[in-house]
Design a protein around this motif. Structure first.
Motif, short mmCIF file in Angstrom:
data_model
loop_
_atom_site.label_atom_id
_atom_site.label_comp_id
_atom_site.label_asym_id
_atom_site.label_seq_id
_atom_site.Cartn_x
_atom_site.Cartn_y
_atom_site.Cartn_z
N ALA A 185 0.75 -1.19 0.19
CA ALA A 185 -0.05 -0.04 -0.04
C ALA A 185 1.02 1.13 0.03
O ALA A 185 0.50 2.27 -0.45
CB ALA A 185 -0.93 -0.04 1.39
N ALA A 186 1.92 1.00 0.35
CA ALA A 186 2.96 2.41 0.64
C ALA A 186 3.49 2.92 -0.92
O ALA A 186 4.09 3.87 -0.80
CB ALA A 186 4.22 2.11 1.77
N VAL A 187 3.45 1.89 -1.61
CA VAL A 187 4.02 2.37 -3.04
C VAL A 187 3.45 3.55 -3.47
O VAL A 187 4.17 4.39 -4.14
CB VAL A 187 3.69 1.18 -4.11
N ASP A 188 2.39 3.93 -3.41
CA ASP A 188 1.68 5.36 -4.03
C ASP A 188 1.50 6.40 -2.89
O ASP A 188 0.97 7.35 -3.18
CB ASP A 188 0.30 4.80 -4.35
N HIS A 189 2.58 6.18 -1.70
CA HIS A 189 2.37 7.24 -0.93
C HIS A 189 3.74 7.70 -0.46
O HIS A 189 4.56 7.37 -0.94
CB HIS A 189 1.79 6.75 0.62
N ASP A 190 3.92 8.99 0.09
CA ASP A 190 5.26 9.77 0.24
C ASP A 190 5.66 9.39 1.53
O ASP A 190 6.92 9.64 2.09
CB ASP A 190 5.05 11.13 -0.01
N ALA A 191 4.73 9.02 2.74
CA ALA A 191 5.36 8.69 3.81
C ALA A 191 4.42 7.91 4.59
O ALA A 191 3.06 7.93 4.21
CB ALA A 191 5.69 9.93 4.93
N ILE A 192 4.58 7.43 5.88
CA ILE A 192 3.82 6.40 6.36
C ILE A 192 3.72 6.91 7.85
O ILE A 192 4.72 7.33 8.52
CB ILE A 192 4.40 5.11 6.58
N VAL A 193 2.41 6.90 8.41
CA VAL A 193 2.36 7.01 10.11
C VAL A 193 1.78 5.64 10.42
O VAL A 193 0.78 5.03 9.94
CB VAL A 193 1.32 8.13 10.26
N MET A 194 2.61 5.18 11.47
CA MET A 194 1.95 3.84 12.26
C MET A 194 2.19 3.76 13.35
O MET A 194 2.79 4.84 14.26
CB MET A 194 2.65 2.57 11.68
N GLY A 195 1.69 3.04 14.36
CA GLY A 195 1.72 3.16 15.89
C GLY A 195 2.90 2.03 16.47
O GLY A 195 2.99 0.96 15.61
N GLU A 196 3.08 2.40 17.51
CA GLU A 196 4.24 1.57 18.24
C GLU A 196 3.63 0.42 18.94
O GLU A 196 2.49 0.67 19.23
CB GLU A 196 4.83 2.39 19.30
N ARG A 197 3.94 -0.70 18.67
CA ARG A 197 3.22 -2.06 19.14
C ARG A 197 4.19 -2.62 20.20
O ARG A 197 5.44 -2.35 20.57
CB ARG A 197 3.22 -2.93 17.98
N ALA A 198 3.62 -3.39 21.09
CA ALA A 198 4.07 -4.03 22.27
C ALA A 198 5.20 -4.91 21.85
O ALA A 198 4.99 -5.58 20.77
CB ALA A 198 3.08 -4.91 23.07
N PRO A 199 6.21 -5.21 22.58
CA PRO A 199 7.40 -5.88 22.22
C PRO A 199 6.80 -7.50 22.21
O PRO A 199 5.92 -8.06 22.96
CB PRO A 199 8.34 -5.83 23.50
N SER A 200 7.31 -8.16 21.32
CA SER A 200 6.91 -9.56 20.97
C SER A 200 8.15 -10.25 20.79
O SER A 200 9.32 -9.81 20.27
CB SER A 200 5.85 -9.59 19.96
N LEU A 201 7.94 -11.64 20.78
CA LEU A 201 9.25 -12.62 20.30
C LEU A 201 9.32 -12.43 18.89
O LEU A 201 10.74 -12.43 18.45
CB LEU A 201 8.71 -14.09 20.42
#
Length: 240
Positions: A185-201
């Motif tokens: 999905a990022a291919v057609d966008h200039d920047a990304i906003v996402m959330g921090e997730r809990a640490p996992s294995l």
């Protein structure tokens, strides 16, 4: 006003693209110049050797944010543990977001990922503040196994942004690998906003998801940190 931490490997010549600088203009920014040291090298020794050159570079970078509504300051750190240093400085500066710099021109299309155990309300609130009245189109993206719930979450979040006059569309990926779907999905966008997730294995084995997304997409990624309460709960329980 939200503060954003922008970590840069200052002695490796890492810099901030003009597109990211312009995107962050309304925000308060702390530029974190860091250098990861070999275990046997004392930080004080590295500071004596490199501080002047690194400080000069940081001052120049911080000044690039001076044209906007926000403000910028900078920190210089010599460290043996990159991740712990980022977390510490983010807490000290009350930074709710950190940036993974990438190459981009003017940001006209912003991809906002709401997948996983992230603080959706915090992400949407930040995006509204970041975009403001600028002509930046927003795509809300969600990868999920629960189509109906996912569609409802996207529509609710889109309505919040639309009420602020932001042009927003939604994209739902059902039963697809979340990381691969996001990168596509990022291919057609200039920047990304996402959330921090809990640490996992998975994080321990494959690395931070945001950094993997930044590597795959090339462009900048802004990561909205989880609230302190959620971070404390994760640390005490070992999960989200």
């Amino acid at each position: 006003m939200t503060r954003i931490l922008v970590p840069l490997e200052i002695l490796e010549g890492e810099s901030i693209s003009a597109g990211l600088t312009a995107l962050l203009e309304p925000m308060n920014v702390t530029v974190l110049g860091y250098h990861v040291l070999p275990e046997q090298t004392p930080p004080d020794q590295a500071r004596l050797q490199y501080e002047e050159r690194a400080t000069d570079a940081l001052e120049d970078l911080a000044m690039e944010f001076g044209a906007g509504e926000g403000t910028a300051d900078y920190r210089l750190v010599f460290t043996h543990n990159r991740k712990q240093t980022f977390d510490r400085i983010a807490a000290e500066t009350a930074s709710d977001v950190y940036a993974i710099p990438g190459a981009t021109g003017p940001v006209e299309r912003l991809l906002v990922a709401l997948s996983g155990d992230v603080a959706v309300n915090r992400i949407v609130s930040f995006v509204a503040q970041l975009v403001g009245d600028r002509e930046i189109d927003v795509t809300l993206f969600l990868a999920t196994d629960e189509e109906d719930a996912g569609r409802e979450l996207l529509e609710t979040s889109a309505q919040v942004l639309s009420e602020d006059g932001i042009a927003v569309r939604t994209e739902l990926a059902v039963d697809e690998p979340p990381l691969e779907a996001l990168v596509a999905a990022a291919v057609d966008h200039d920047a990304i906003v996402m959330g921090e997730r809990a640490p996992s294995l998975r994080t321990l084995v494959f690395g931070e998801e945001a950094e993997r997304v930044a590597t795959e997409s090339v462009g900048p990624v802004l990561v909205v940190r989880r609230g302190e309460e959620a971070r404390d709960r994760s640390a005490s329980t070992g999960g989200p």
